[in-house]
Design a protein around this motif. Structure first.
Motif, short mmCIF file in Angstrom:
data_model
loop_
_atom_site.label_atom_id
_atom_site.label_comp_id
_atom_site.label_asym_id
_atom_site.label_seq_id
_atom_site.Cartn_x
_atom_site.Cartn_y
_atom_site.Cartn_z
N LEU A 130 43.15 57.72 36.18
CA LEU A 130 44.39 57.92 35.35
C LEU A 130 45.38 57.45 36.22
O LEU A 130 46.72 57.27 35.72
CB LEU A 130 44.59 59.23 34.63
N PHE A 131 45.62 57.42 37.53
CA PHE A 131 46.46 57.43 38.39
C PHE A 131 46.58 56.09 39.34
O PHE A 131 48.12 55.67 39.63
CB PHE A 131 46.44 58.64 39.38
N GLU A 132 45.50 55.47 39.56
CA GLU A 132 45.64 54.33 40.38
C GLU A 132 46.58 53.10 39.83
O GLU A 132 46.48 52.89 38.78
CB GLU A 132 44.25 53.71 40.53
N VAL A 133 47.50 52.66 40.92
CA VAL A 133 48.38 51.65 40.28
C VAL A 133 47.80 50.15 40.84
O VAL A 133 47.26 49.89 41.86
CB VAL A 133 49.79 51.73 41.21
N VAL A 134 47.43 49.35 39.83
CA VAL A 134 47.12 48.04 39.99
C VAL A 134 48.13 47.10 39.35
O VAL A 134 48.58 47.02 38.10
CB VAL A 134 45.52 48.00 39.28
N LYS A 135 48.80 46.41 40.32
CA LYS A 135 50.13 45.64 39.96
C LYS A 135 49.51 44.04 39.67
O LYS A 135 48.73 43.69 39.88
CB LYS A 135 51.05 45.60 41.31
N PRO A 136 50.51 43.43 38.69
CA PRO A 136 50.30 42.24 38.46
C PRO A 136 50.16 41.09 39.45
O PRO A 136 49.23 40.09 39.23
CB PRO A 136 51.79 41.90 37.71
N ALA A 137 50.28 41.45 40.58
CA ALA A 137 50.33 40.34 41.72
C ALA A 137 49.08 40.61 42.42
O ALA A 137 48.68 39.67 43.55
CB ALA A 137 51.39 40.30 42.72
N GLU A 138 48.27 41.25 42.17
CA GLU A 138 46.81 41.51 42.87
C GLU A 138 46.13 40.18 42.71
O GLU A 138 46.16 39.51 41.69
CB GLU A 138 46.13 42.70 42.37
N SER A 139 45.01 40.12 43.65
CA SER A 139 44.29 38.95 43.54
C SER A 139 43.30 39.00 42.49
O SER A 139 43.14 39.88 41.92
CB SER A 139 43.63 38.79 45.00
N ASP A 140 42.84 37.56 41.97
CA ASP A 140 41.75 37.84 41.15
C ASP A 140 40.47 38.70 41.64
O ASP A 140 40.01 39.53 40.60
CB ASP A 140 41.00 36.23 40.99
N GLU A 141 40.14 38.62 42.83
CA GLU A 141 38.98 39.47 43.39
C GLU A 141 39.39 41.10 43.15
O GLU A 141 38.54 41.64 42.56
CB GLU A 141 38.89 39.08 44.68
N ALA A 142 40.70 41.40 43.50
CA ALA A 142 40.95 42.77 43.43
C ALA A 142 40.93 43.20 41.85
O ALA A 142 40.76 44.47 41.52
CB ALA A 142 42.31 42.95 43.81
N LEU A 143 41.47 42.20 41.01
CA LEU A 143 41.51 42.65 39.53
C LEU A 143 39.87 42.96 39.05
O LEU A 143 39.67 43.68 38.29
CB LEU A 143 42.39 41.68 38.76
N GLU A 144 39.25 42.05 39.56
CA GLU A 144 37.72 41.94 38.98
C GLU A 144 37.10 43.31 39.54
O GLU A 144 36.39 43.83 38.74
CB GLU A 144 37.02 40.79 39.58
N GLU A 145 37.39 43.75 40.92
CA GLU A 145 36.87 44.94 41.41
C GLU A 145 37.43 46.24 40.82
O GLU A 145 36.71 47.01 40.53
CB GLU A 145 36.94 44.85 42.86
#
Length: 242
Positions: A130-145
């Protein structure tokens, strides 16, 4: 099917009403709520009542977790912990035990069908937190993971960061709804998302809605909201301080 996804209302019932009116005008078939309903705004109780009145899928956000069990050390920067706890106590004082139980009992994720062939996986921050921050500029690989874990889903939607965006990765879509009540992207208009699907095709788009910002600033002042200067500034600018 056309579904409206809303998130991060943060006690701003005025903004929520404007969004609900916009959704009705755009004739969405359904609404799904991705959490952070009551904390950090002038009308926590009315915000919960409006959401509950939708009789729809609602999931829990980190702020909903904070409302019912408090803010723990390490979950926010040390320098703002006392202030945010004061804001939390103010919000809790506006709510009933039934409201607190409602927030406590919300699920952490939901998967909905946009069409017979397209599933949408919804969560507040990530499927596992509920807390992890995933920002718009993350890599495709990071968003997939971090976000695109459910292999049966085609669209992945979340809130939490108050920064709307839409990305397409390997034929699938990941998007952030932005915030209904507390946008951080510099536009002081409520943000939400509409997904439309037909067969195996879909379209995802961010929606922006004007609401009465001055009214909300006045509500904060009249209700002696703690951390008033900070919150008034965020509402007025549509962003955090630089």
């Amino acid at each position: 099917m056309k579904i409206a996804f809303i998130s991060d209302i943060h006690g701003n019932a005025t903004a929520l009403e404007a969004v609900l009116a916009d959704i009705e005008k755009k004739q969405a078939d359904r609404i799904v709520v991705l959490g952070d309903i009551a904390y950090r705004g002038p009308e926590p109780k009315r915000s919960i009542d409006l959401v509950r009145g939708l009789n729809t899928d609602v999931i829990k956000g980190n702020a909903d977790e904070w409302i019912h069990r408090g803010i723990e050390a390490g979950e926010v920067p040390d320098q703002v912990l006392d202030t945010m706890r004061e804001e939390r106590e103010w919000s809790v004082d506006q709510l009933s035990d039934e409201d607190l139980d409602y927030l406590k009992g919300l699920p952490s994720e939901v998967t909905v069908e946009l069409t017979d062939e397209i599933n949408v996986h919804c969560f507040h921050a990530t499927p596992e937190s509920l807390f992890e921050v995933v920002k718009p500029a993350e890599s495709d690989e990071a968003l997939e993971e971090k976000l695109m874990i459910n292999k049966e889903a085609d669209i992945f939607l979340y809130g939490h960061i108050h920064l709307p965006y839409v990305r397409h990765i390997n034929g699938k879509c990941v998007a952030n709804l932005g915030s209904v009540g507390l946008p951080f992207d510099g536009l002081n208009q409520a943000s939400y998302l509409i997904a439309e699907g037909y067969g195996n095709q879909f379209n995802v788009g961010i929606q922006r809605v004007r609401y009465d910002v001055e009214k909300v600033k006045k509500q904060l002042a009249e209700k002696n909201y703690p951390n008033l200067e900070f919150m008034t500034g965020v509402i007025e600018r549509g962003s955090l301080p630089q």
